[in-house]
Each structure stands twice: as structure tokens, then as C-alpha cells.
Design an enzyme around this catalytic site. Structure first.
Site, mmCIF file in Angstrom:
data_model
loop_
_atom_site.group_PDB
_atom_site.id
_atom_site.type_symbol
_atom_site.label_atom_id
_atom_site.label_comp_id
_atom_site.label_asym_id
_atom_site.label_seq_id
_atom_site.Cartn_x
_atom_site.Cartn_y
_atom_site.Cartn_z
ATOM 1 N N GLN A 130 0.821 -1.215 0.000
ATOM 2 C CA GLN A 130 0.000 0.000 0.000
ATOM 3 C C GLN A 130 0.857 1.267 0.000
ATOM 4 O O GLN A 130 0.438 2.304 0.523
ATOM 5 C CB GLN A 130 -0.944 0.002 1.198
ATOM 6 N N SER A 131 2.035 1.210 -0.591
ATOM 7 C CA SER A 131 2.924 2.377 -0.618
ATOM 8 C C SER A 131 2.292 3.561 -1.359
ATOM 9 O O SER A 131 1.939 3.456 -2.541
ATOM 10 C CB SER A 131 4.233 1.973 -1.310
ATOM 11 N N ASN A 132 2.159 4.688 -0.672
ATOM 12 C CA ASN A 132 1.714 5.921 -1.344
ATOM 13 C C ASN A 132 2.783 6.417 -2.302
ATOM 14 O O ASN A 132 2.488 6.986 -3.353
ATOM 15 C CB ASN A 132 1.439 7.013 -0.309
ATOM 16 N N ALA B 117 4.847 4.541 -4.033
ATOM 17 C CA ALA B 117 4.771 3.757 -5.277
ATOM 18 C C ALA B 117 3.647 4.291 -6.163
ATOM 19 O O ALA B 117 3.819 4.491 -7.371
ATOM 20 C CB ALA B 117 4.542 2.283 -4.944
#
Ligand code: PLP
Length: 320
Positions: free
Chosen positions: A74-76, A78
Site C-alpha cells: 500500500q505504498s503511497n 509507489a
């Protein structure tokens, strides 16, 4: 080589008075302001845009045609790298910890919307994730591509300048600011703010994204000499782990929603507000001291967080 940042849509973000939230956490009228960096740029917005304006400038300067970065599922960061790549016409490959998910949510849906390719690295630690990214870089090179690795969280000595500039912007907007409270992930955002505002004014709330937050921030500081020990960092808001829902962060998410209509999420901004609540409780931040909470974005992460989604569904079922 002297580098200047690209324009990916960073703007002078507003600073808003949050008196109802201020009162609810024990501060006075006008004491608490929110800097709306969640409103930055394409891709749903967030703090990573200010850093990507520098890292993408580096990528273009070396002739890259593909951006590669890594992070949590859930990397913002990325997600915003995917959006930046779309805007610049660069291919994007995201190397994410975890496995393919039939019920993808939140940031993963936006990664797909922006046309990024996701490579799943499995259950890996930070060195494992880095190794998986290195393999992807080697593969891309062997296919004739020119990939550029955007570092974890987008934090590098050059990209920290994005937040040094944000610190200068904030000092102009709120000249008497005494405390700037910010979520600490990979550390670049806090390091940039410290570079222009000074260590004594910036309070970083560790979110559990790196093993040693003090070293992470200290390693990214710009020219300004800052004693490592003078960095103000709270480490009491992580809870069991980075990805788990910490109860104080969840209470902070609800509080911001219900006093100001602000959307925080449990991983970063909820922890940042929970850290401020704790700082007021233990006297580190006092009534009458001008305080700015930096809203770093992350809204899709709210819907990508399994436990947060479950609790919101429960609230919805019970009529709010
Ligand atoms: C990445 C992120 C942070 C932390 O920023 P760093 O520069 O990595 O420390 C804070 N808030 C949100 C919403 C983020 O996505």
C-alpha cells in the site's frame, strides 16, 4: 551537475486553521494549523510529489525511460511514482512486498489505473526488497531499457530539497510556528523540514517504516549542521508493527474526521496526529504555542488498510 526540479504539480499548499481539532486535543484557538500537502500534484496527491520533482529530474537527466521503485503493497510513494511516470511518459515498475492479491484495494487499484507494472517480491525484509528491485533493474537493462531506481520512500539527498523548500514556504506562511508535526516514514520529509526550520521546531512521529528512524533522518540532512541527538522524534505511536492498526492512530483518524472533515489514515497521518496528542499530554507541546500538523496525504491507504476498512464498515452499518 546542478539540477532543478521538474514541475509535477507541487503548489504553495494552504495552511488551514483547525480550531475544533485544536480544542479537542487541549490546545487553544489559533494554536493548531494544518498544512495541506495532501493536495499536491497528480495521482491523488501527497508529500511524495515534492520529492519526485527532484528524483524524476535526475532520472530524465540521465536519459532514463523507466522508473523503478519499491515499497509496501500500500505504498503511497509507489502510487505517486506511477502517476509521475504517467505524466512524464516513462514506464514504471513497482517492486512491492507481498503477494498478488485477488481483492486488491486502495493504492494498488491506482497503481493499475496509472499503468504501472507490479512485481511482487514476497514476504521480504528491507534488504530482500532491495535485492528484488536490483533483479528487476538487471532484467530491464538486459531488455535494452534504461531504468532509474527511485529510492525507498523517494528519499535521497537530492529529493530532500523538496521538503527543505516546503519548510521555507511554511516559515513564510506561519512565521511564528513553534512546532511542525510530521509523520516519519523513510525520513526525507522530516529531514527537509529540519534543514530549513531547524531541529528544535520539527517533531517527527515514527511510523515503523524503517528500523532506525533517527539514523534515517540524520543521514538525509542537507547542509545545515544538526546534532543527531537534537532531532525530536517520538517512537511511541508504532504499536505492534508498521502495517497494524494502532489504537491511538485510529482514534486520531476518527477525531480529525469528526472535528474538521479531514481524512487521515492509520499508517502515517493518523500516527502523526496521535503523536501530537501524546506530545500535548506530556507537555512537549503547550497551549499558546503555534503548531502546524503537516497533512502528508495517503487517503487511498485508508481504503487499502484491511482493519481500517473493517472498522469503517462497522461504523457504516451502525449508522455512523
Ligand atoms: C511516505 C509518507 C510519509 C512519510 O514521508 P517520508 O519522507 O518517507 O518520511 C508521511 N505520510 C504519508 C501519507 C506518506 O505516504
Amino acid at each position: 551537475m546542478s539540477l532543478s526540479p521538474l514541475d509535477l504539480g507541487s503548489v504553495r499548499t494552504p495552511v488551514e486553521v483547525a480550531d475544533r481539532l485544536s480544542d479537542a486535543i487541549g490546545l487553544g484557538p489559533g494554536d493548531l494549523l494544518v498544512k495541506r500537502d495532501d493536495l499536491l500534484g497528480p495521482g491523488g496527491g501527497g508529500n511524495k510529489i515534492r520529492k519526485l520533482e527532484w528524483t524524476c529530474a535526475e532520472a530524465l537527466a540521465v536519459g532514463a525511460d523507466t522508473l523503478v521503485t519499491s515499497g509496501a503493497a500500500q505504498s503511497n510513494h509507489a502510487r505517486l511514482t506511477a502517476a509521475a511516470g504517467a505524466r512524464l511518459g516513462l514506464r514504471v515498475v513497482l517492486v512491492l512486498a507481498g503477494r498478488p492479491d485477488d481483492d486488491a484495494q486502495g493504492n494498488l487499484l491506482l497503481d493499475a489505473l496509472f499503468g504501472a507494472r507490479v512485481v511482487w517480491a514476497g514476504d521480504v525484509d528491507a534488504p530482500g526488497l532491495r535485492a528484488a528491485a536490483d533483479l528487476v533493474l538487471a532484467d530491464l537493462r538486459s531488455e535494452g531499457a534504461t531504468p532509474f531506481l527511485v529510492p525507498f520512500g523517494g528519499s535521497s539527498p537530492s529529493s530532500v530539497r523538496g521538503y527543505a523548500d516546503a519548510g521555507a514556504e511554511l516559515a513564510e506562511q506561519v512565521p511564528d510556528v513553534r512546532h511542525v508535526v510530521v509523520a516519519l516514514g523513510s525520513g526525507g520529509t522530516m529531514a527537509g523540514l529540519v534543514s530549513t526550520l531547524g531541529a528544535e521546531r520539527v517533531l517527527g512521529i515514527h511510523c515503523g517504516a524503517v528500523p532506525d528512524p533517527r539514523s534515517a533522518v540524520a543521514g538525509l540532512l542537507l547542509d545545515r549542521p544538526v546534532a543527531r541527538d537534537s532531532l525530536r522524534i517520538r517512537t511511541d505511536q508504532v504499536g505492534t508493527s508498521y502495517g497494524d492498526l494502532a489504537e491511538p492512530a485510529w482514534r486520531a483518524v476518527l477525531l480529525a474526521g469528526r472535528t474538521e472533515g479531514l481524512v487521515l489514515e492509520p499508517t502515517y497521518t493518523g500516527r502523526a496526529l496521535a503523536g501530537l496528542v501524546a506530545a500535548v499530554r506530556d507537555g512537549d507541546v503547550r497551549r499558546g504555542e503555534r503548531t502546524v500538523l503537516v497533512h502528508t496525504g495517503g487517503l487511498p491507504g485508508l481504503f487499502g488498510h484491511h482493519e481500517a476498512r473493517r472498522r469503517l464498515r462497522e461504523l457504516a452499518r451502525n449508522g455512523g
